[in-house]
Design a protein around this motif. Structure first.
Motif, PDB file in Angstrom:
ATOM      1  N   GLU A   1       0.802  -1.307   0.127  1.00 10.27           N
ATOM      2  CA  GLU A   1       0.125   0.058   0.044  1.00 10.27           C
ATOM      3  C   GLU A   1       0.849   1.320   0.028  1.00 10.27           C
ATOM      4  O   GLU A   1       2.094   1.152   0.182  1.00 10.27           O
ATOM      5  N   ARG A   2       0.379   2.232   0.048  1.00 11.96           N
ATOM      6  CA  ARG A   2       0.988   3.748  -0.161  1.00 11.96           C
ATOM      7  C   ARG A   2       1.439   3.895   1.413  1.00 11.96           C
ATOM      8  O   ARG A   2       0.594   4.298   2.275  1.00 11.96           O
ATOM      9  N   TYR A   3       2.760   4.091   1.667  1.00 12.33           N
ATOM     10  CA  TYR A   3       3.523   4.551   2.910  1.00 12.33           C
ATOM     11  C   TYR A   3       4.222   5.621   2.471  1.00 12.33           C
ATOM     12  O   TYR A   3       5.720   5.584   2.727  1.00 12.33           O
TER      13      TYR A   3
ATOM     14  N   ARG B   1       8.345   6.696   4.089  1.00 12.04           N
ATOM     15  CA  ARG B   1       9.036   5.824   4.842  1.00 12.04           C
ATOM     16  C   ARG B   1      10.435   5.230   4.449  1.00 12.04           C
ATOM     17  O   ARG B   1      11.324   5.133   5.229  1.00 12.04           O
TER      18      ARG B   1
ATOM     19  N   PRO C   1       7.234   6.460  -6.553  1.00  8.53           N
ATOM     20  CA  PRO C   1       6.680   7.864  -6.436  1.00  8.53           C
ATOM     21  C   PRO C   1       5.249   7.872  -5.941  1.00  8.53           C
ATOM     22  O   PRO C   1       4.873   8.946  -5.404  1.00  8.53           O
ATOM     23  N   THR C   2       4.639   6.822  -5.958  1.00  6.21           N
ATOM     24  CA  THR C   2       3.100   6.861  -5.353  1.00  6.21           C
ATOM     25  C   THR C   2       3.223   6.844  -3.828  1.00  6.21           C
ATOM     26  O   THR C   2       1.922   7.001  -3.288  1.00  6.21           O
TER      27      THR C   2
ATOM     28  N   GLN D   1       1.025  -3.451   4.835  1.00  7.28           N
ATOM     29  CA  GLN D   1       0.153  -4.315   3.973  1.00  7.28           C
ATOM     30  C   GLN D   1       0.768  -4.308   2.600  1.00  7.28           C
ATOM     31  O   GLN D   1       0.873  -3.204   1.789  1.00  7.28           O
TER      32      GLN D   1
ATOM     33  N   ARG E   1      -4.363   9.143  -5.613  1.00  7.06           N
ATOM     34  CA  ARG E   1      -3.013   9.580  -5.741  1.00  7.06           C
ATOM     35  C   ARG E   1      -3.121  10.963  -6.674  1.00  7.06           C
ATOM     36  O   ARG E   1      -2.644  11.987  -6.479  1.00  7.06           O
TER      37      ARG E   1
ATOM     38  N   ARG F   1     -10.617   3.134   2.660  1.00  8.46           N
ATOM     39  CA  ARG F   1      -9.357   3.100   3.693  1.00  8.46           C
ATOM     40  C   ARG F   1      -9.298   4.245   4.510  1.00  8.46           C
ATOM     41  O   ARG F   1      -9.165   5.516   3.808  1.00  8.46           O
TER      42      ARG F   1
ATOM     43  N   GLU G   1      -2.682   2.118   9.402  1.00 11.38           N
ATOM     44  CA  GLU G   1      -2.846   2.732   8.069  1.00 11.38           C
ATOM     45  C   GLU G   1      -3.914   1.486   7.143  1.00 11.38           C
ATOM     46  O   GLU G   1      -3.626   0.405   7.267  1.00 11.38           O
ATOM     47  N   HIS G   2      -4.505   2.138   6.120  1.00 12.38           N
ATOM     48  CA  HIS G   2      -5.366   1.437   4.846  1.00 12.38           C
ATOM     49  C   HIS G   2      -6.031   0.436   5.711  1.00 12.38           C
ATOM     50  O   HIS G   2      -6.170  -0.915   5.052  1.00 12.38           O
TER      51      HIS G   2
END
Lengths: 366, 82
Positions: free
Chosen positions: A217-219, A222, A252-253, A294, B38, B56, B63-64
């Protein structure tokens, strides 16, 4: 009967780059691709643009390519992200080797610096305690490879390259190539089909090396750099039937891409739970917080490997008008643009920018 | 007879939902949207059964989390647009 100056078989990032380069030189080009454009090894690649310094020939080709990649730095669809590369030393012995690496890279024009442990943790606070330091290569970047392959092919099409998408080349002949619908294309042929090379050129040894990748997922924030262990090359170049190495990339996301595994002798594309576990445990050993994230998806791919680890780039002297650009293993995205330049320069009879001899396919003919 | 109610915090605002409600129900009452794509688009639940991933949020620091699948518990801290 359709006649061309170059018939490119395979529209992965290498074939697409060669086709694009060829049409820019004014050649009449055909591209034959049975599957999705950039759908093979290209789609399974992490997209790291990295100078590998272990082999002088590999370094020369990466360096040439890295300069050419600057052209994509402002192209949004390439998702070019200049995150830099951080090579990590776990033991003092690994850090000892860094000075020589920095020197080799500097000689090739790649700026790198040795960093101590304090600098390492400042750059990447989530790394596990007790690491020794490493090497930072600040100008290196990542891209999204399948989109770049599609872009290169689109550029080639706009300059009148003729695409045979959904068609497969089934045989080479003295005049060109035969497609699976029975039609013949006439002209010099460039075989850029990666792992599928032996289908058309069984005299050139090629093995597939399976790899796993995980995306989370997007973190965001980090992880900031493309991270690799300094022992990575041992895994990447070793002959072991299976190996894993720590390799994590910030997309980049904000997503995090986790690699890497290598397996010879595995033809099954299914995800292997034991291999995946081994790979992830390696990553967790360097970045423990990854354990709590995740994962969205796991997938596998196959790298095309030559016996000596160098790609085949050049004419196949035993067959008239047959050229090869294949076997880039894990470095095909980095070296695609340099490969295209090297190949097309040879095709046009020019003096190439770098010595083509180390990549000559004839070295491996059996 | 009124069903028992529980209180959760959504982006710091307290909101009451019936016991047994999903976190998504609480977020829908309290927040303008659940997350952003995004490209910055506001998103909200589409499927309500854990398939679309559009709901989410961060729940108690994790998170998520798909808020449509998580039952609300007293005192939960929910953060949207994370």
């Amino acid at each position: 009967m359709a006649s061309y100056d170059l018939i490119v078989l395979g529209a992965g990032i290498v074939g697409a780059a060669c086709a694009e380069r060829a049409v820019r030189e004014g050649l009449r080009v055909a591209v034959v691709e049975p599957g999705p454009v950039g759908g093979g090894a290209t789609a399974a690649a992490m997209g790291h643009l990295v100078a590998m310094d272990d082999d002088p020939a590999e370094l020369a080709l990466s360096r040439l390519s890295l300069q050419l990649w600057e052209r994509f730095a402002d192209l949004p669809l390439a998702e070019f992200s200049r995150c830099g590369t951080l090579w990590i030393a776990r033991e003092p012995r690994e850090l000892d080797g860094v000075a020589a690496k920095v020197a080799r890279l500097a000689e090739a024009g790649v700026m790198a610096q040795r960093i101590d442990a304090a600098e390492l943790y400042e750059l990447e606070p989530h790394l596990t305690p007790g690491l020794c330091g490493g090497m930072r290569v600040p100008q290196e970047a990542v891209v999204y490879p399948p989109r770049v392959a599609q872009y290169l092919l689109q550029q080639a099409r706009e300059l009148r390259a003729h695409c045979y998408l959904g068609r497969r080349a089934v045989a080479l002949n003295a005049r060109g190539a035969r497609l699976d619908d029975g039609s013949d294309l006439v002209g010099p042929v460039l075989v850029a089909t990666g792992c599928a090379l032996p289908e058309l050129l069984p005299q050139l040894p090629m093995r597939s090396r399976k790899g796993h990748l995980v995306i989370t997922e997007r973190y965001p924030e980090r992880i900031r750099h493309q991270l690799l262990e300094l022992g990575y090359a041992d895994s990447a170049h070793g002959d072991a039937d299976s190996s894993v190495a720590f390799n994590v990339q910030p997309r980049p996301t904000g997503q995090i891409l986790i690699g890497s595994s290598r397996e010879f002798g595995q033809d099954d594309a299914a995800v292997s739970a034991p291999m995946l576990r081994r790979m992830l445990e390696r990553a967790f050993a360097f970045v423990p917080m990854l354990r709590d994230l995740q994962a969205l998806r796991v997938w596998t791919g196959f790298r095309p490997c030559t016996p000596d680890g160098r790609p085949y780039i050049g004419a196949l002297e035993s067959r008239p008008h047959t050229w090869v650009a294949a076997g880039h293993e894990g470095l095909g995205v980095t070296t695609a643009l340099g490969t295209a330049q090297l190949l097309i320069e040879q095709l046009l009879g020019r003096t190439p920018a770098i010595d083509p001899a180390p990549y000559a396919p004839s070295r491996a003919l059996r | 007879m009124n069903a028992p109610r529980i209180r959760i915090a959504v982006d710091g605002c307290e909101v009451d939902v019936p016991a047994g409600a999903s976190v998504a129900a609480g977020v829908a009452l309290a927040a303008p949207h659940f997350r952003r794509s995004r490209s910055g688009q506001p998103r909200a639940p589409l499927c309500g059964m854990g398939v679309c991933f559009e709901c989410r949020v961060r729940i108690d620091g994790v998170e998520h989390q798909r808020s449509c699948l998580v039952p609300a518990r007293e005192g939960m801290q929910v953060v949207c647009d994370d």
